[in-house]
Design an enzyme around this catalytic site. Structure first.
Site, short mmCIF file in Angstrom:
data_model
loop_
_atom_site.label_atom_id
_atom_site.label_comp_id
_atom_site.label_asym_id
_atom_site.label_seq_id
_atom_site.Cartn_x
_atom_site.Cartn_y
_atom_site.Cartn_z
N GLU A 250 0.82 -1.22 0.00
CA GLU A 250 0.00 0.00 0.00
C GLU A 250 0.85 1.26 0.00
OE1 GLU A 250 -1.88 -0.67 3.88
OE2 GLU A 250 -0.43 0.70 4.79
N HIS B 71 0.12 5.80 0.93
CA HIS B 71 -0.81 6.81 1.43
C HIS B 71 -0.02 8.06 1.75
CE1 HIS B 71 0.91 4.98 4.96
NE2 HIS B 71 0.27 3.84 4.73
N HIS C 184 4.56 6.72 8.56
CA HIS C 184 4.63 5.72 9.63
C HIS C 184 6.00 5.82 10.30
CE1 HIS C 184 1.11 3.45 8.43
NE2 HIS C 184 1.63 2.97 7.33
N HIS D 246 4.82 0.38 0.47
CA HIS D 246 5.48 -0.43 1.51
C HIS D 246 4.71 -1.71 1.79
CE1 HIS D 246 2.79 2.46 3.46
NE2 HIS D 246 2.56 1.56 4.40
N CYS E 3 4.01 0.49 15.32
CA CYS E 3 3.80 1.47 14.25
C CYS E 3 3.03 2.67 14.80
CB CYS E 3 3.04 0.82 13.10
SG CYS E 3 2.69 1.95 11.75
#
Ligand code: MN
Length: 147
Positions: free
Chosen positions: A60, A62, A66, A100, A114
């Site tokens: 994914e 975005h 993170h 990632h 995370c």
């Protein structure tokens, strides 16, 4: 408040172990524990994810960032177009808009803490065409077939 860590189960007192995602995105054998869901002056979520041996998180990207620390075992991380071996103690920054995925492909669990902002954009998946182009890189193709 203290939540005691259980070294045998990789869980914390009073924290539920949940399904990783329920949005229909592809992943395999991943669990999620939410240790902190934002309070006071820290508007962040702090989670622990764990892939069973052979498991993998969603491929994914975005806009949000993170901060990750490997807590258990070893495996691999695809970050952008590079594959890294990662193991317990490694600290990883995953910048926004960077593809990632974690894979437990080293005959071990891969568990990671995370940190994310509570206010964040939705996860994006690669389209079929993007995926096809992505897999043209032999190292990435091998990685994606490694569990
Ligand atoms: Mn992500």
């Amino acid at each position: 408040m203290i939540r005691k860590f259980n070294k045998d189960t990789y869980s914390w007192d009073g924290v539920e172990t949940l399904v990783y995602k329920q949005d229909g995105s592809p992943f395999k054998d991943v669990t999620r524990q939410v240790l902190y869901d934002g309070a006071y002056d820290i508007p962040c979520q702090f989670r622990y994810f764990e892939c069973l041996p052979g498991g993998y998180s969603t491929l994914e990207y975005h806009e949000h960032t993170h901060m990750v620390m490997i807590q258990r075992g070893k495996g691999q991380l695809l970050l952008g177009d590079t594959i890294y071996d990662v193991e317990e103690g490694d600290f990883i920054e995953i910048p926004g808009n960077t593809i990632h995925q974690f894979r437990a492909n080293k005959n071990d669990y891969i568990g990671f803490l995370c940190l994310v902002n509570k206010d964040r954009d939705k996860v994006k998946l690669l389209t079929d065409e993007e995926m096809e182009r992505f897999r043209e890189n032999p190292a990435i193709k091998a990685f994606l077939e490694s569990c």
